[in-house]
Scaffold this motif. Sequence first.
Motif, PDB file in Angstrom:
ATOM      1  N   ALA A 263      33.397  -2.750 -19.729  1.00 51.94           N
ATOM      2  CA  ALA A 263      33.704  -2.695 -18.297  1.00 51.94           C
ATOM      3  C   ALA A 263      35.172  -3.000 -18.034  1.00 51.94           C
ATOM      4  N   PHE A 264      35.536  -3.006 -16.772  1.00 45.77           N
ATOM      5  CA  PHE A 264      36.897  -3.210 -16.295  1.00 45.77           C
ATOM      6  C   PHE A 264      37.550  -4.435 -16.938  1.00 45.77           C
ATOM      7  N   ARG A 265      38.680  -4.208 -17.593  1.00 47.32           N
ATOM      8  CA  ARG A 265      39.531  -5.239 -18.193  1.00 47.32           C
ATOM      9  C   ARG A 265      38.862  -6.030 -19.315  1.00 47.32           C
ATOM     10  N   ASP A 266      37.819  -5.523 -19.902  1.00 53.04           N
ATOM     11  CA  ASP A 266      37.262  -6.177 -21.089  1.00 53.04           C
ATOM     12  C   ASP A 266      38.226  -6.023 -22.264  1.00 53.04           C
ATOM     13  N   SER A 267      38.113  -6.924 -23.246  1.00 58.11           N
ATOM     14  CA  SER A 267      38.844  -6.768 -24.504  1.00 58.11           C
ATOM     15  C   SER A 267      37.900  -6.154 -25.530  1.00 58.11           C
ATOM     16  N   TRP A 268      38.416  -5.166 -26.306  1.00 59.13           N
ATOM     17  CA  TRP A 268      37.547  -4.438 -27.229  1.00 59.13           C
ATOM     18  C   TRP A 268      38.348  -3.936 -28.420  1.00 59.13           C
ATOM     19  N   VAL A 269      37.837  -4.175 -29.616  1.00 61.77           N
ATOM     20  CA  VAL A 269      38.390  -3.588 -30.838  1.00 61.77           C
ATOM     21  C   VAL A 269      37.208  -3.038 -31.640  1.00 61.77           C
ATOM     22  N   PHE A 270      37.437  -1.888 -32.288  1.00 60.97           N
ATOM     23  CA  PHE A 270      36.312  -1.199 -32.906  1.00 60.97           C
ATOM     24  C   PHE A 270      36.788  -0.284 -34.029  1.00 60.97           C
ATOM     25  N   VAL A 271      36.003  -0.246 -35.110  1.00 61.47           N
ATOM     26  CA  VAL A 271      36.214   0.721 -36.191  1.00 61.47           C
ATOM     27  C   VAL A 271      34.879   1.406 -36.445  1.00 61.47           C
ATOM     28  N   GLY A 272      34.871   2.735 -36.375  1.00 62.07           N
ATOM     29  CA  GLY A 272      33.649   3.494 -36.601  1.00 62.07           C
ATOM     30  C   GLY A 272      33.942   4.762 -37.386  1.00 62.07           C
ATOM     31  N   ALA A 273      32.945   5.633 -37.461  1.00 61.84           N
ATOM     32  CA  ALA A 273      33.109   6.875 -38.222  1.00 61.84           C
ATOM     33  C   ALA A 273      32.160   7.929 -37.697  1.00 61.84           C
ATOM     34  N   ASN A 274      32.590   9.159 -37.773  1.00 59.07           N
ATOM     35  CA  ASN A 274      31.726  10.278 -37.414  1.00 59.07           C
ATOM     36  C   ASN A 274      30.723  10.489 -38.545  1.00 59.07           C
ATOM     37  N   GLY A 275      29.446  10.369 -38.217  1.00 58.20           N
ATOM     38  CA  GLY A 275      28.408  10.518 -39.214  1.00 58.20           C
ATOM     39  C   GLY A 275      27.849   9.199 -39.707  1.00 58.20           C
ATOM     40  N   ILE A 276      28.242   8.088 -39.105  1.00 55.50           N
ATOM     41  CA  ILE A 276      27.729   6.779 -39.504  1.00 55.50           C
ATOM     42  C   ILE A 276      26.228   6.705 -39.197  1.00 55.50           C
ATOM     43  N   GLN A 277      25.485   6.097 -40.083  1.00 52.53           N
ATOM     44  CA  GLN A 277      24.031   6.051 -39.921  1.00 52.53           C
ATOM     45  C   GLN A 277      23.579   4.866 -39.066  1.00 52.53           C
ATOM     46  N   ASP A 278      24.278   3.755 -39.158  1.00 52.07           N
ATOM     47  CA  ASP A 278      23.905   2.551 -38.403  1.00 52.07           C
ATOM     48  C   ASP A 278      25.077   2.114 -37.526  1.00 52.07           C
TER      49      ASP A 278
ATOM     50  N   PHE B 127      32.142  -3.464 -37.724  1.00 55.26           N
ATOM     51  CA  PHE B 127      33.523  -3.771 -37.337  1.00 55.26           C
ATOM     52  C   PHE B 127      33.720  -3.552 -35.840  1.00 55.26           C
ATOM     53  N   GLU B 128      33.367  -4.556 -35.066  1.00 56.49           N
ATOM     54  CA  GLU B 128      33.511  -4.443 -33.617  1.00 56.49           C
ATOM     55  C   GLU B 128      33.510  -5.835 -32.991  1.00 56.49           C
ATOM     56  N   GLN B 129      34.369  -6.016 -31.980  1.00 55.36           N
ATOM     57  CA  GLN B 129      34.399  -7.249 -31.194  1.00 55.36           C
ATOM     58  C   GLN B 129      34.589  -6.889 -29.727  1.00 55.36           C
ATOM     59  N   HIS B 130      33.997  -7.679 -28.866  1.00 55.77           N
ATOM     60  CA  HIS B 130      34.030  -7.380 -27.431  1.00 55.77           C
ATOM     61  C   HIS B 130      33.951  -8.692 -26.651  1.00 55.77           C
ATOM     62  N   ILE B 131      34.841  -8.848 -25.680  1.00 53.22           N
ATOM     63  CA  ILE B 131      34.805  -9.997 -24.779  1.00 53.22           C
ATOM     64  C   ILE B 131      34.813  -9.485 -23.342  1.00 53.22           C
ATOM     65  N   LYS B 132      33.860  -9.975 -22.563  1.00 52.67           N
ATOM     66  CA  LYS B 132      33.765  -9.553 -21.168  1.00 52.67           C
ATOM     67  C   LYS B 132      34.856 -10.189 -20.316  1.00 52.67           C
ATOM     68  N   ASN B 133      35.287  -9.439 -19.314  1.00 54.13           N
ATOM     69  CA  ASN B 133      36.205  -9.961 -18.312  1.00 54.13           C
ATOM     70  C   ASN B 133      35.421 -10.875 -17.380  1.00 54.13           C
ATOM     71  N   ASN B 134      35.729 -12.159 -17.427  1.00 53.93           N
ATOM     72  CA  ASN B 134      35.012 -13.148 -16.621  1.00 53.93           C
ATOM     73  C   ASN B 134      36.016 -14.160 -16.095  1.00 53.93           C
ATOM     74  N   LYS B 135      36.145 -14.246 -14.788  1.00 51.19           N
ATOM     75  CA  LYS B 135      37.163 -15.116 -14.203  1.00 51.19           C
ATOM     76  C   LYS B 135      36.962 -16.585 -14.558  1.00 51.19           C
ATOM     77  N   ASN B 136      35.738 -16.953 -14.928  1.00 51.56           N
ATOM     78  CA  ASN B 136      35.464 -18.349 -15.269  1.00 51.56           C
ATOM     79  C   ASN B 136      35.853 -18.683 -16.712  1.00 51.56           C
ATOM     80  N   THR B 137      35.960 -17.675 -17.544  1.00 46.93           N
ATOM     81  CA  THR B 137      36.281 -17.913 -18.958  1.00 46.93           C
ATOM     82  C   THR B 137      37.533 -17.198 -19.437  1.00 46.93           C
ATOM     83  N   ASN B 138      38.135 -16.370 -18.595  1.00 51.61           N
ATOM     84  CA  ASN B 138      39.324 -15.620 -18.994  1.00 51.61           C
ATOM     85  C   ASN B 138      40.452 -16.542 -19.437  1.00 51.61           C
ATOM     86  N   LYS B 139      41.174 -16.092 -20.445  1.00 53.35           N
ATOM     87  CA  LYS B 139      42.329 -16.839 -20.920  1.00 53.35           C
ATOM     88  C   LYS B 139      43.568 -16.520 -20.107  1.00 53.35           C
TER      89      LYS B 139
END
Length: 230
Positions: free
Chosen positions: A177-192, A196-208
């Motif tokens: 969603a809006f202003r989330d932090s996201w890093v990801f590594v994937g591949a075309n044809g991956i089975q599962d 390699f992925e991290q995600h942090i939600k934009n939350n005014k109570n916990t934002n740095k």
Amino acid sequence: MRLAGPLRIVAIVLCVGLTWVLASIMLGNQGAFPRIQQMLTRPQNPTTAYPKPRRYKCGLPQPCPEQHFSFRIVSGAANVIGPKICFEDKMLMSSVLENIGRGLNIVLVNGVNGELIAAKYFDMWAGDVNDLLKFLRPMYEGTLIMVASYDDPATKMNDETRKIFGDLGSNAVKELAFRDSWVFVGANGIQDKSPFEQHIKNNKNTNKYEGWPEALELEGCVPARTNETQ
């Protein structure tokens, strides 16, 4: 005046003694005043030199196994510090290279030989999502994708975009969603789902950073594809 004679004798004796000590040290006479020689020739507080920890490709603490590619991805910090994407010890996207921007910063590489296919960013706040779709749709089997968010990665995302990233192995994209932090590594044809992925939600109570969460860093070794798996 009576003390002048004795003082002169003492001074002569001291000079002769000091000359003898120095001469013995210079000539390597270990038998003469060994303790004094050691004090003059050996450091009182020796320092131990510790070897610096070795760093491997992309700054990883350990080398990747054979038939694996090393990578390191850092998302943007708020809307101030841009993201970085390193692959096989080559910086492919960064502020220094002047090829990053607001939204999604994406690198595509050949999953067999690791050669760069493309590196582009897509503005997900004011840009056209169709530009992103045109970039993603032609991906051939075995292509690796690396993604780093910067500022806002999701406002312009639609169902097709989320489905494509999901097919590439992302689990977090469905909630991105809006202003989330996201890093990801994937591949075309991956089975599962990709590990390699991290995600942090934009939350005014916990934002740095007021309106943004903290930056994310992801590193590791992704297995290379073989021609038989394409």
